[in-house]
Scaffold this active site. Structure first.
Site, short mmCIF file in Angstrom:
data_model
loop_
_atom_site.label_atom_id
_atom_site.label_comp_id
_atom_site.label_asym_id
_atom_site.label_seq_id
_atom_site.Cartn_x
_atom_site.Cartn_y
_atom_site.Cartn_z
N ARG A 114 41.31 44.73 50.11
CA ARG A 114 41.34 45.86 49.18
C ARG A 114 39.89 46.24 48.90
NH1 ARG A 114 42.88 42.83 43.41
NH2 ARG A 114 40.92 41.73 43.25
N ASN A 152 40.80 50.22 39.86
CA ASN A 152 40.88 48.84 39.40
C ASN A 152 39.54 48.17 39.62
OD1 ASN A 152 42.75 46.59 38.50
ND2 ASN A 152 41.83 45.67 40.31
N GLU A 153 38.95 47.72 38.53
CA GLU A 153 37.72 46.92 38.61
C GLU A 153 36.70 47.50 39.59
OE1 GLU A 153 38.74 42.81 39.29
OE2 GLU A 153 39.20 42.54 37.17
N GLU A 312 43.72 42.34 31.47
CA GLU A 312 44.25 41.32 32.38
C GLU A 312 43.82 39.95 31.89
OE1 GLU A 312 43.25 41.51 36.51
OE2 GLU A 312 43.55 43.66 36.63
N GLU A 360 47.24 36.99 46.94
CA GLU A 360 47.31 36.36 45.61
C GLU A 360 48.70 35.81 45.31
OE1 GLU A 360 45.57 39.34 43.00
OE2 GLU A 360 43.56 38.59 43.44
N PHE A 362 49.84 32.91 45.02
CA PHE A 362 49.94 31.79 44.08
C PHE A 362 49.20 32.06 42.77
CE2 PHE A 362 50.76 29.70 48.20
CZ PHE A 362 52.06 29.28 47.91
N HIS A 363 48.82 33.32 42.54
CA HIS A 363 48.14 33.65 41.29
C HIS A 363 49.11 33.52 40.12
CE1 HIS A 363 45.92 35.91 38.25
NE2 HIS A 363 44.85 35.81 39.04
C1 GLA Z 1 41.33 40.99 39.03
C2 GLA Z 1 42.14 42.10 39.64
C3 GLA Z 1 43.55 41.72 39.90
C4 GLA Z 1 43.66 40.32 40.47
C5 GLA Z 1 42.98 39.37 39.54
C6 GLA Z 1 43.05 37.95 40.04
O1 GLA Z 1 41.28 40.99 37.67
O2 GLA Z 1 42.10 43.27 38.88
O3 GLA Z 1 44.08 42.66 40.81
O4 GLA Z 1 43.04 40.30 41.71
O5 GLA Z 1 41.62 39.71 39.43
O6 GLA Z 1 42.49 37.06 39.14
#
Ligand code: GLA
Length: 696
Positions: A114, A152-153, A312, A360, A362-363
């Site tokens: 991504r 996003n970020e 988040e 992700e 297993f997040h």
């Molecule tokens: C960031 C991203 C999310 C995810 C988390 C994982 O905050 O915005 O999409 O990847 O990290 O911790």
């Protein structure tokens, strides 16, 4: 722009990232039922869904998102609808290879993850605008829409030809002519003098050390470039419906090339993502620091306070040391409410449901691979109920008498090669000062140089390396108005272009501090220098000459034996302190407790036992005292009022369960933090032993 729409009912928002595009519709219905059971009322949708929304250039597939938003609306859940521009579809990358990012050493990255785009590439900007426009046209008035979550970020960096052109444009705007740029970058060194704008480029891989001015400006430029990618989307989303707030979620960390304070002026609410990187008590320290940072950015967003939101967080795990660490029962609730105590308008998780595959898989998730009959889901449901009970109460200003200055550019500049020591870390020094105060029970505000300092009796500058004339003036005004000041090593050594201020360190603040530093003595990672106060200094030491200040603590042994390590100077009604090394945590806590005490600032809840964190919010005559027991034993805190989570009256003593939280509506609101602290300080002045050892 108002963000009222998000909080008109006085409730704290609760939810997280939901990715229905990863699941069949039967799972959507189950998810929404579970959300209702957990008390969820806000979910972020569509963050990485670009390839599902636009499967081919200009061909849109939005029916599924219509159904998702309708389903949410029917369930009384609102959406933070994302623009999916952090993850361009594979077709886009293949059609526009020039929009793929290039690293500093010239490697062009490929799709398959991504964030693989260049924010300065015209094709990317056009495509991002188009998909945002399509979403705006379709959903700007959808009743489920509560918030636009742009991208996003933001964080991807690039060094390609588009970036080169944009960098030159940015530099031309900033400097006007090449002479000014040559001067700012000190290009007389190593014969780097530029005679034509065409010679100026991003800092790509080169033979040896790069130019500090160029590196710093590139970071600033890139932050501005990403910001313009955000504002381009924000403006069109706003135009579609000005009543809907717009934001983007901040990633935090060294790698993030974004000046969050500057960005705060462009968002309708500050949204932060927080994942502690420590598993010990450090996780709680980091939680408090992040929340205080977010509150600081929000305080001056858009020239006026804007709300902030924990966008988040991980429900049940901390990823640290190469593995996932399960959060102990109760810890997620403490972390979540610690953000609320420090001002967050709610709690959002990443993520709602764990994916079956993908990077992700297993997040941490509220609905894990084991389903909803789990400890994490039950704890999330408990938190939902708690947030419900706090509705209408989580208002008021966090009471803090100390301000810690934080500056993105100082952090970037200290990372440059060619510094007197590797590993210099302004955010790390900010964290160390904040941690020392946190352990002393003293609440701090994080401020950006230039922010109003009202009610802050003490200002700390921890390794605030860069000092523009405006920053120096800001610090001076604070001291001349009677505010106390504590400055640590490497602060004010350079100007805003990272050029050293001559005449002895710390050039910007020598006269205010009454010291002149002649020579640096950086310490090795494992080196320690004993101090007369009983602790040790780490990382750094210096030859400090007194030019008006008095010594407070001295170095013991080595070349600096007997020389001042910590000094104090009187300027009018204020004291200014200089700290020329990094004291160990306990010594730093004692020092800052003493300095704050002399400035008239004490702990939020002086009676709280060790391991109990206290934060007070005040609105008019009403106060709420948030108490967090970070120990594994019950703790007793003298208190009087009404506990809101249990809805029980409290008389004289409140007992916190191990790992527990309480939110107290206090019966007799204490006085304002500075007043109370000043009075306490007067009473304690004779009784309290000085925690720093003066040397004479
Ligand atoms: C960031 C991203 C999310 C995810 C988390 C994982 O905050 O915005 O999409 O990847 O990290 O911790």
């Amino acid at each position: 722009m108002t963000t009222k729409g998000l909080w008109t009912d006085g409730r704290l928002r609760y939810g997280g990232d939901w990715n229905p595009e990863q699941w069949p519709q039967a799972v959507w219905r189950e998810d929404v039922a579970l959300m209702r059971a957990a008390g969820v009322d806000l979910v972020t949708v569509g963050v990485f869904a670009w390839s599902r929304l636009e499967p081919a250039p200009g061909r849109y597939s939005l029916d599924w998102l219509d159904r998702v938003l309708d389903l949410l609306h029917d369930a009384g859940i609102r959406a933070a609808l994302a623009t999916p521009t952090a993850s361009p579809p594979p077709w886009f990358s293949l059609a526009h290879p020039d929009a793929l990012p290039v690293t500093a050493d010239g490697v062009r990255l490929h799709h398959g993850s991504r964030d693989t785009y260049c924010a300065a590439a015209p094709a990317y900007r056009t495509a991002a605008r188009s998909i945002a426009e399509v979403l705006a046209a379709r959903y700007a008035h959808h009743p489920a829409l509560a918030l636009w979550h742009v991208h996003n970020e933001y964080g991807t960096t690039c060094h390609c030809a588009h970036v080169e052109t944009a960098f030159r444009r940015w530099l031309t705007d900033r400097y006007g002519d090449l002479d000014a740029l040559n001067d700012a970058w000190v290009t007389s060194f190593w014969g780097q003098h530029y005679t034509d704008w065409a010679q100026v480029a991003p800092p790509r891989a080169t033979q040896y050390l790069g130019n500090p001015g160029q590196l710093l400006d590139f970071r600033r430029f890139w932050s501005d470039t990403l910001l313009s990618a955000y504002t381009a989307q924000r403006d069109l989303l706003r135009a579609a419906n000005p009543a809907v707030p717009v934001t983007t979620n901040y990633a935090l960390g060294d790698w993030v090339p974004v000046d969050h304070a500057r960005w705060a002026r462009e968002v309708d609410l500050v949204a932060v993502d927080h994942y502690p990187s420590r598993t010990d008590r450090g996780a709680e320290e980091q939680t408090a620091l992040t929340a205080d940072l977010a509150r600081g950015w929000a305080r001056h967003g858009a020239g006026r306070p804007v709300p902030w939101l924990l966008m988040e967080s991980a429900p049940n795990q901390i990823h640290a040391g190469g593995r996932m660490h399960t959060k102990e029962p109760g810890r997620m609730i403490r972390h979540s409410l610690a953000h609320v105590a420090r001002g967050s308008g709610g709690v959002l998780f990443f993520q709602w449901r764990a994916p079956a595959g993908g990077a992700e898989r297993f997040h941490s998730a509220v609905v894990s691979h084991a389903g909803a009959d789990t400890r994490v889901f039950r704890e999330a449901t408990r938190l939902g109920a708690m947030l419900g009970r706090l509705a209408g109460t989580a208002c008021g200003a966090v009471q803090a008498g100390v301000a810690i200055a934080h500056d993105a550019a100082s952090g970037w500049a200290l990372r440059h090669p060619g510094m007197p020591r590797d590993g210099l870390d302004h955010p790390g020094e900010v964290a160390a000062a904040h941690r020392a105060l946190w352990h002393a029970g003293i609440t701090a505000d994080l401020v950006t140089p230039g922010d109003p300092l009202d009610g802050h009796r003490l200002l700390l500058l921890p390794a605030l390396y860069l000092a523009s004339d405006a920053t120096v003036d800001w610090v001076r005004r604070h001291v001349h108005a009677g505010g106390h000041l504590l400055v640590t090593w490497l602060s004010g050594v350079a100007d805003e272009h990272a050029r050293v201020r001559p005449g002895g360190y710390p050039g910007a603040y020598r006269d205010l501090l009454g010291v002149r530093v002649e020579e640096f003595h950086p310490l090795a990672d494992d080196e320690r220098v004993p101090l007369t106060s009983g602790g040790i200094g780490r990382i750094w030491s210096e030859t400090v000459h007194l030019t008006g200040a008095e010594p407070v603590t001295a170095y013991i042994g080595g070349v600096l034996d007997g020389r001042p390590a910590v000094t104090r100077h009187r300027v009018g009604d204020a004291h200014t302190w200089y700290v020329s090394t990094r004291p160990d945590d306990d010594t730093y806590r004692r020092l800052l407790t003493d300095v704050a005490h002399r400035a008239g600032v004490g702990p939020t809840c002086p009676e709280a036992p060790p391991g109990v964190e206290a934060v007070r919010r005040r609105a008019g005559d009403h106060t709420r005292l948030y108490l967090f027991n970070h120990t594994d034993r019950p703790q007793r805190v003298p208190a009087d009022g009404h506990e809101l989570l249990t809805d029980e009256p409290v008389a004289e003593v409140l007992t916190l369960a191990p790992g527990g939280v309480a939110v107290l509506r206090e019966r007799v609101p204490p006085q304002g933090v500075a007043t109370a602290a000043r009075e306490r300080s007067a009473a304690m002045r004779t009784a309290s032993p000085a925690s720093t050892v003066p040397i004479t």
